[in-house]
Design an enzyme around this catalytic site. Sequence first.
Site, PDB file in Angstrom:
ATOM      1  N   GLY A  41      44.731  65.605  23.489  1.00  0.00           N
ATOM      2  CA  GLY A  41      45.411  65.275  24.743  1.00  0.00           C
ATOM      3  C   GLY A  41      45.219  66.264  25.871  1.00  0.00           C
ATOM      4  N   GLU A  95      48.991  73.105  26.439  1.00  0.00           N
ATOM      5  CA  GLU A  95      49.454  71.864  25.822  1.00  0.00           C
ATOM      6  C   GLU A  95      49.540  70.759  26.869  1.00  0.00           C
ATOM      7  OE1 GLU A  95      49.604  69.862  23.697  1.00  0.00           O
ATOM      8  OE2 GLU A  95      51.063  70.158  22.119  1.00  0.00           O
ATOM      9  N   ASP A  99      57.385  67.476  23.742  1.00  0.00           N
ATOM     10  CA  ASP A  99      58.278  66.339  23.516  1.00  0.00           C
ATOM     11  C   ASP A  99      59.406  66.826  22.601  1.00  0.00           C
ATOM     12  OD1 ASP A  99      58.987  63.581  23.631  1.00  0.00           O
ATOM     13  OD2 ASP A  99      57.889  63.168  21.807  1.00  0.00           O
ATOM     14  N   GLY A 101      59.126  69.196  20.608  1.00  0.00           N
ATOM     15  CA  GLY A 101      58.940  70.645  20.511  1.00  0.00           C
ATOM     16  C   GLY A 101      58.355  71.074  19.178  1.00  0.00           C
ATOM     17  N   LYS A 127      59.042  66.864  28.478  1.00  0.00           N
ATOM     18  CA  LYS A 127      60.118  65.866  28.361  1.00  0.00           C
ATOM     19  C   LYS A 127      61.331  66.590  27.797  1.00  0.00           C
ATOM     20  CE  LYS A 127      57.330  61.809  27.089  1.00  0.00           C
ATOM     21  NZ  LYS A 127      57.000  60.911  25.960  1.00  0.00           N
ATOM     22  N   ARG A 161      42.899  57.471  28.102  1.00  0.00           N
ATOM     23  CA  ARG A 161      42.772  58.895  28.488  1.00  0.00           C
ATOM     24  C   ARG A 161      42.069  59.088  29.822  1.00  0.00           C
ATOM     25  NH1 ARG A 161      44.004  61.910  23.880  1.00  0.00           N
ATOM     26  NH2 ARG A 161      43.260  61.076  21.916  1.00  0.00           N
TER      27      ARG A 161
HETATM   28  P1  IMP Z   1      56.117  67.085  19.957  1.00  0.00           P
HETATM   29  O1  IMP Z   1      55.633  67.774  18.725  1.00  0.00           O
HETATM   30  O2  IMP Z   1      57.129  66.020  19.649  1.00  0.00           O
HETATM   31  O3  IMP Z   1      56.602  68.028  21.028  1.00  0.00           O
HETATM   32  O4  IMP Z   1      54.908  66.233  20.487  1.00  0.00           O
HETATM   33  C1  IMP Z   1      53.967  66.732  21.318  1.00  0.00           C
HETATM   34  C2  IMP Z   1      52.745  65.852  21.239  1.00  0.00           C
HETATM   35  O5  IMP Z   1      53.088  64.475  21.211  1.00  0.00           O
HETATM   36  C3  IMP Z   1      51.911  66.017  22.463  1.00  0.00           C
HETATM   37  O6  IMP Z   1      50.987  67.051  22.303  1.00  0.00           O
HETATM   38  C4  IMP Z   1      51.249  64.657  22.617  1.00  0.00           C
HETATM   39  O7  IMP Z   1      50.043  64.641  21.880  1.00  0.00           O
HETATM   40  C5  IMP Z   1      52.219  63.685  22.005  1.00  0.00           C
HETATM   41  N1  IMP Z   1      53.025  62.973  23.013  1.00  0.00           N
HETATM   42  C6  IMP Z   1      54.330  63.132  23.271  1.00  0.00           C
HETATM   43  N2  IMP Z   1      54.757  62.331  24.246  1.00  0.00           N
HETATM   44  C7  IMP Z   1      53.663  61.645  24.653  1.00  0.00           C
HETATM   45  C8  IMP Z   1      53.447  60.652  25.675  1.00  0.00           C
HETATM   46  O8  IMP Z   1      54.345  60.245  26.447  1.00  0.00           O
HETATM   47  N3  IMP Z   1      52.185  60.180  25.785  1.00  0.00           N
HETATM   48  C9  IMP Z   1      51.159  60.600  24.982  1.00  0.00           C
HETATM   49  N4  IMP Z   1      51.317  61.528  24.031  1.00  0.00           N
HETATM   50  C10 IMP Z   1      52.554  62.051  23.860  1.00  0.00           C
HETATM   51 MG    MG Z   2      48.954  66.836  21.765  1.00  0.00          MG
END
Ligand code: IMP
Ligand code: MG
Length: 175
Positions: A41, A95, A99, A101, A127, A161
């Site tokens: 991403g 990053e 989201d 975390g 977020k 993307r």
């Molecule tokens: P976390 O571990 O829940 O913080 O997730 C982080 C990862 O989730 C990011 O690096 C993204 O790859 C993916 N992610 C979270 N929200 C989104 C979104 O709204 N669109 C696309 N990918 C997301």
């Molecule tokens: Mg990611």
Amino acid sequence: MAIETMIDEATLSARVRELGAQIRSDYGPETSVHLVSVLKGAFMFMADLMRAIEGPVTCDFIALSSYEGRSSSGEVRLQKDLDYVLQQRDVIVVEDIVDSGRTLEYLRRNLATRRPRSLAVCALLDKVQRREVEVEVDLVGFVIPDRFVVGYGFDLDGLHRTLPDIHVLERDGAR
Ligand code: IMP
Ligand code: MG
């Protein structure tokens, strides 16, 4: 599936330039900063951010996974490790989005054991409302509401993307 622009290309690029300038001013003109981008991403953000940091900068890539579709499995796995050691380097994790975390928490813990000189995190999006674990993010591009986004590197099952703007995907009442 409806699509709506959340952050347009011009706004993104202006903010990325600001982040690059901020990083250079934080580290000083001589310091070589080592960017660690989280695949996949963050690779577009990384490419732009790297060029927005004047002076010495190097990069490496790591791949982790926890996501399928729109929700996290909660378990973070290392898919591809870094090529370079982190010792004596000033490392900035790049990053795409924070989201829950969990990804970042895993990464901070994992990278800290490799003894970098310093370790910071720069995330394009945050977020904040979705946070489940507390984790330090040093630089944030934009705080966004709890919506699923695509474009500028962000995907849904590998697609979208290449859209130049960041969009919100709406699907049948889904978030
Ligand atoms: P976390 O571990 O829940 O913080 O997730 C982080 C990862 O989730 C990011 O690096 C993204 O790859 C993916 N992610 C979270 N929200 C989104 C979104 O709204 N669109 C696309 N990918 C997301
Ligand atoms: Mg990611």
